[in-house]
Design a protein around this motif. Sequence first.
Motif, PDB file in Angstrom:
ATOM      1  N   GLY A   1      30.610  42.888  33.709  1.00  0.00           N
ATOM      2  CA  GLY A   1      30.362  41.527  33.278  1.00  0.00           C
ATOM      3  C   GLY A   1      30.560  40.543  34.423  1.00  0.00           C
ATOM      4  N   LEU A   2      30.465  39.263  34.101  1.00  0.00           N
ATOM      5  CA  LEU A   2      30.599  38.227  35.131  1.00  0.00           C
ATOM      6  C   LEU A   2      31.981  38.273  35.775  1.00  0.00           C
ATOM      7  CD1 LEU A   2      29.525  35.759  36.640  1.00  0.00           C
ATOM      8  CD2 LEU A   2      30.298  34.339  34.702  1.00  0.00           C
ATOM      9  N   ARG A   3      33.028  38.421  34.961  1.00  0.00           N
ATOM     10  CA  ARG A   3      34.380  38.493  35.514  1.00  0.00           C
ATOM     11  C   ARG A   3      34.517  39.671  36.466  1.00  0.00           C
ATOM     12  NH1 ARG A   3      39.092  41.206  34.262  1.00  0.00           N
ATOM     13  NH2 ARG A   3      41.051  40.095  34.703  1.00  0.00           N
ATOM     14  N   ASP A   4      33.955  40.825  36.087  1.00  0.00           N
ATOM     15  CA  ASP A   4      33.993  42.002  36.955  1.00  0.00           C
ATOM     16  C   ASP A   4      33.307  41.710  38.291  1.00  0.00           C
ATOM     17  OD1 ASP A   4      35.218  43.684  34.983  1.00  0.00           O
ATOM     18  OD2 ASP A   4      33.256  43.899  34.026  1.00  0.00           O
ATOM     19  N   ARG A   5      32.168  41.054  38.231  1.00  0.00           N
ATOM     20  CA  ARG A   5      31.388  40.798  39.448  1.00  0.00           C
ATOM     21  C   ARG A   5      32.100  39.808  40.371  1.00  0.00           C
ATOM     22  NH1 ARG A   5      26.485  43.149  39.018  1.00  0.00           N
ATOM     23  NH2 ARG A   5      25.776  43.707  36.912  1.00  0.00           N
ATOM     24  N   LEU A   6      32.712  38.789  39.801  1.00  0.00           N
ATOM     25  CA  LEU A   6      33.442  37.825  40.616  1.00  0.00           C
ATOM     26  C   LEU A   6      34.648  38.473  41.273  1.00  0.00           C
ATOM     27  CD1 LEU A   6      33.285  34.686  38.285  1.00  0.00           C
ATOM     28  CD2 LEU A   6      32.052  35.031  40.438  1.00  0.00           C
ATOM     29  N   ALA A   7      35.410  39.261  40.491  1.00  0.00           N
ATOM     30  CA  ALA A   7      36.582  39.931  41.045  1.00  0.00           C
ATOM     31  C   ALA A   7      36.178  40.927  42.121  1.00  0.00           C
ATOM     32  CB  ALA A   7      37.352  40.632  39.923  1.00  0.00           C
ATOM     33  N   HIS A   8      35.091  41.654  41.884  1.00  0.00           N
ATOM     34  CA  HIS A   8      34.639  42.651  42.846  1.00  0.00           C
ATOM     35  C   HIS A   8      34.191  41.998  44.151  1.00  0.00           C
ATOM     36  CE1 HIS A   8      31.830  45.630  44.628  1.00  0.00           C
ATOM     37  NE2 HIS A   8      32.728  46.488  44.196  1.00  0.00           N
ATOM     38  N   ALA A   9      33.529  40.861  44.038  1.00  0.00           N
ATOM     39  CA  ALA A   9      33.083  40.168  45.248  1.00  0.00           C
ATOM     40  C   ALA A   9      34.272  39.721  46.087  1.00  0.00           C
ATOM     41  CB  ALA A   9      32.216  38.972  44.870  1.00  0.00           C
ATOM     42  N   TYR A  10      35.335  39.257  45.429  1.00  0.00           N
ATOM     43  CA  TYR A  10      36.524  38.822  46.164  1.00  0.00           C
ATOM     44  C   TYR A  10      37.247  40.014  46.787  1.00  0.00           C
ATOM     45  CZ  TYR A  10      41.047  36.731  47.207  1.00  0.00           C
ATOM     46  OH  TYR A  10      42.194  36.323  47.834  1.00  0.00           O
ATOM     47  N   VAL A  11      37.400  41.093  46.021  1.00  0.00           N
ATOM     48  CA  VAL A  11      38.058  42.287  46.559  1.00  0.00           C
ATOM     49  C   VAL A  11      37.249  42.854  47.730  1.00  0.00           C
ATOM     50  CG1 VAL A  11      38.699  44.675  46.048  1.00  0.00           C
ATOM     51  CG2 VAL A  11      39.267  42.851  44.433  1.00  0.00           C
ATOM     52  N   ASP A  12      35.946  42.849  47.620  1.00  0.00           N
ATOM     53  CA  ASP A  12      35.094  43.322  48.709  1.00  0.00           C
ATOM     54  C   ASP A  12      35.337  42.498  49.979  1.00  0.00           C
ATOM     55  OD1 ASP A  12      32.800  45.110  49.496  1.00  0.00           O
ATOM     56  OD2 ASP A  12      31.870  43.163  49.889  1.00  0.00           O
TER      57      ASP A  12
END
Length: 464
Positions: free
Chosen positions: A390-401
């Motif tokens: 979801g959107l939350r997953d994508r935002l968190a993943h972008a930051y962790v990346d």
Amino acid sequence: MTDRTAVVLGGSLAGLLAARALTPFTDRVVVVERDVLPAGPQPRKGLPQARHVHHLWSGGARALEELLPGTVERLASAGVRRVPVTTDMVALSPRGWYRRWAESAFTLTGSRDLVDWVVRERVLADERIELVTGTEAVGLLGSDRAVTGVRLRALGTGAEHVRTAGLVVDATGRGSRMPDWLARFGLPAAEFREVDSGIAYASRMFRAPAETVRAGFPIVTLQASPRDGRPGRGGVLMPIEDGRWLVTLHGSRGGEPGSADDDFLRYAREELDHPVIADLLAGAEPLTGVSVTRTTANRRHFYERARAWPENLAVLGDALCALNPVYGHGMSVAAQGALAVRDVLRRRGWGTPGLARSLQRAVSRPARAAWELSTGADVFYPGATEHGPGLRDRLAHAYVDRLLYTATGNGRIARRVTDVTSLERGAEVLLTPGVLLGALVGPLRPQLTRPPLTTDELKAAGVL
């Protein structure tokens, strides 16, 4: 009169540590285990995952030591290594090679059979703990309001009997039947979620080159990540006791390693993002065939959110939260969960109203931290969930990346990332102003173009 007997279902690491946590508050702890447990660090039927890489992150090691003082030293004397991270870790992240920064955390590396045996010997030395083997639980006694014990069955004869208890702890792992048992009481099903990356494991044991044993050798890990629609592939070479390397290769759907012995080295050389593991294995002697497992899905029962929860019952370990083993968090979560049980009992006392609910909430905290780390990555594998990230997953993943990219050239950020992955600290440390600024700036040093193995290490392994 309050029953001061506890029954722990499951005699693996989670169950044994739970038994240890309970002993100061009980007259007796009974550990019920299906297997007949070996007298030494040997394999057993109910722990097939022991054939694959395991390690105990420092967050779990500290919990283990608090529960069983002196255990880390005992593990070391048995051959388990204390590996400073990232000082003695050669790691390729999805964003490049990590440098070997000064220690911020550590991990303990050894075979799972050895770790379980050392812990088992120390726990069962306590005369208040009774081990019942060759026996399985077939149901709970009591009602939807309170559990009063368990029904047990001897596997050899099929004979059934009951054990009453003031507390029942389910530590039976992925095969837990707790959802069915609660349903028999008429209780509504707890929320459940599964994130299945589809990763398969293939592992093999090797005799390490003698010079690497004398000099010590780092962990070598290539982290898998789904990219551009391609399967994620990775591997870990882990030095363990008795001069051996345990090597696990893993790949997601469409890129799984096979079970053939003669395909193991080919996969390490041709399928991974770098051939370093294959290069190192060229000088090592195979000791076993290849063991394969596909039981790697993240599975979480949110019992702490259940609308109704009976007194005198707690669920922990893989029975509560089973994690993709690629991240190495299972043993650490088990230790931290057991420590949480002890701390709640110290604070609340035995048999107090609402104790079971407090226990369930407490053991969920370390499970939640590891769950978010594991599923935050695995949700991006095709088919991992029904609806995808979801959107939350994508935002968190972008930051962790971005953090992983920064960590390849910034030691301070690398240490904060390691603090979280080692379960030493919560993910909130990644949101402090200093870390946010570091992520914005990016790496301070250029990225490495090859594995950070020293010349001496390459010579010891026979690569040079």
